[in-house]
Design an enzyme around this catalytic site. Structure first.
Site, PDB file in Angstrom:
ATOM      1  CG  LEU A  83      52.033  13.000  20.268  1.00 49.31           C
ATOM      2  CD1 LEU A  83      51.399  14.547  19.055  1.00 49.31           C
ATOM      3  CD2 LEU A  83      52.522  12.446  18.763  1.00 49.31           C
TER       4      LEU A  83
ATOM      5  CB  THR B 199      53.190  14.028  30.240  1.00 50.32           C
ATOM      6  OG1 THR B 199      52.207  13.542  30.896  1.00 50.32           O
ATOM      7  CG2 THR B 199      53.510  15.140  31.241  1.00 50.32           C
TER       8      THR B 199
ATOM      9  CE  LYS C  84      51.995  13.475  34.219  1.00 50.61           C
ATOM     10  NZ  LYS C  84      51.069  11.572  34.315  1.00 50.61           N
TER      11      LYS C  84
END
Ligand code: NAD
Length: 290
Positions: free
Chosen positions: A59, A87, A162
């Site tokens: 999403l 993310t 990340k």
């Protein structure tokens, strides 16, 4: 396996298609009407997760993830897995994990690197936060969608990895671009600049593997008129997430903060929107010190 897949956009669409092509029973839902090869269509997120052993979400952001999670977690059976590959901010990832734990659902945050090409080719890298139990269930599916999955730690660790990686990437890209423009102004040949730096202590992924100038070094979006690639607005999103996390963890990240401000100016005040993040080079080319 019976899999529910929510968010069938640029990334989620091909990821769901790869799971279906590998023989899994995939039911997908997206708020826009999209048809994905081999994927059954559900009319709601709740319907997509009905009877699913595993639910994958892909999403746009943390607010939407929280909203979707609120709707589906009560529908999920105990010991099934919710794997979020979007993310999002670390706090959203942790909140969703807590909600899953309270409902007896296993969960993991598993953001990806590798972009749309990697999603299509099934060659993504997953950075995973969550329990080993969830990781073990998901591993065969991650192997279909990607080439590598690193279990980084508990809930939120995948998102943390990340955004730290992408903060380095944003800062390094800016440094590489400004050094090329300084070299230009000093009369240094770009090829010579590359030959020296790519084999000296200034080398980096942005210099060596994603060289931001046309015709020099690695083939990159610079050789294709700066068409993304990795769009500047996605870099801005990740830099904002890194600064939200830095704020929340009380970490001093001055270079990350500057990178965020510069990409915000580039995307929102200049012509960066829709260009590759390496188009920052053109920004510096067009400016002088004052
Ligand atoms: P996208 O906008 O193409 O896809 C997101 C999809 O979610 C859309 O199809 C949208 O309609 C759908 N959606 C929105 N709200 C929804 C809801 N409530 N219920 C169901 N579906 C809903 O974005 P993308 O490029 O596929 O990226 C997805 C995620 O992956 C983002 O978090 C992004 O930061 C991350 N990511 C993207 C890339 C990339 O190169 N595109 C690379 C790495 C990570």
């Amino acid at each position: 396996m019976k899999i529910g897949f929510i968010g069938l956009g640029n990334m989620g669409g091909p990821m769901a298609a790869n799971l279906a092509a590998a023989g899994h029973d995939v039911t997908g839902f997206d708020v826009t009407d999209v048809a994905i090869d081999g994927v059954n269509r559900a009319v709601s997120a709740q319907q997509a997760v009905e009877g699913a052993e595993v639910v994958v979400t892909m999403l746009p952001n943390g607010a939407i993830l929280r909203d979707v999670a609120n709707g589906i977690i009560p529908q999920m059976s105990k010991d099934t897995v919710l794997c979020d590959c979007s993310t999002v901010d670390v706090d959203a990832a942790k909140a969703v994990a807590q909600q899953c734990e309270a409902a007896g659902v296993l969960s993991m945050d598993a953001p990806v690197s590798g972009g749309i090409g990697g999603a299509q080719a099934g060659s993504l890298t997953f950075m995973v936060g969550g329990s080993s139990q969830a990781f073990d269930v998901m591993q065969p599916l991650l192997d279909i969608m990607g080439q590598k999955a690193v279990h980084c730690g508990p809930a939120g660790a995948g998102q943390s990895a990340k955004i730290c990686n992408n903060m380095i990437l944003g800062v390094t890209m800016i440094g590489t671009c400004e050094a090329f423009v300084l070299a230009d102004k000093l009369g240094l040949d770009r090829q010579k600049m590359f030959d020296v730096v790519s084999t000296s202590s200034g080398y980096s992924w942005t210099m060596n593997a994603y060289t931001p100038v046309p015709g020099v070094g690695a083939q990159s979006p610079a050789d294709n008129d700066y068409k993304p690639g990795f769009a500047a607005e996605l870099m801005l999103k990740d830099l904002r997430l890194s600064q939200m996390a830095a704020q929340s963890a009380d970490a001093d990240t001055p270079m990350g903060q500057l990178a965020e401000a510069l990409y915000a100016t580039f995307v929102e005040g200049e012509d960066g929107l829709g260009q590759d993040f390496s188009a920052m080079l053109k920004r510096f080319e067009g400016r002088s010190r004052g």
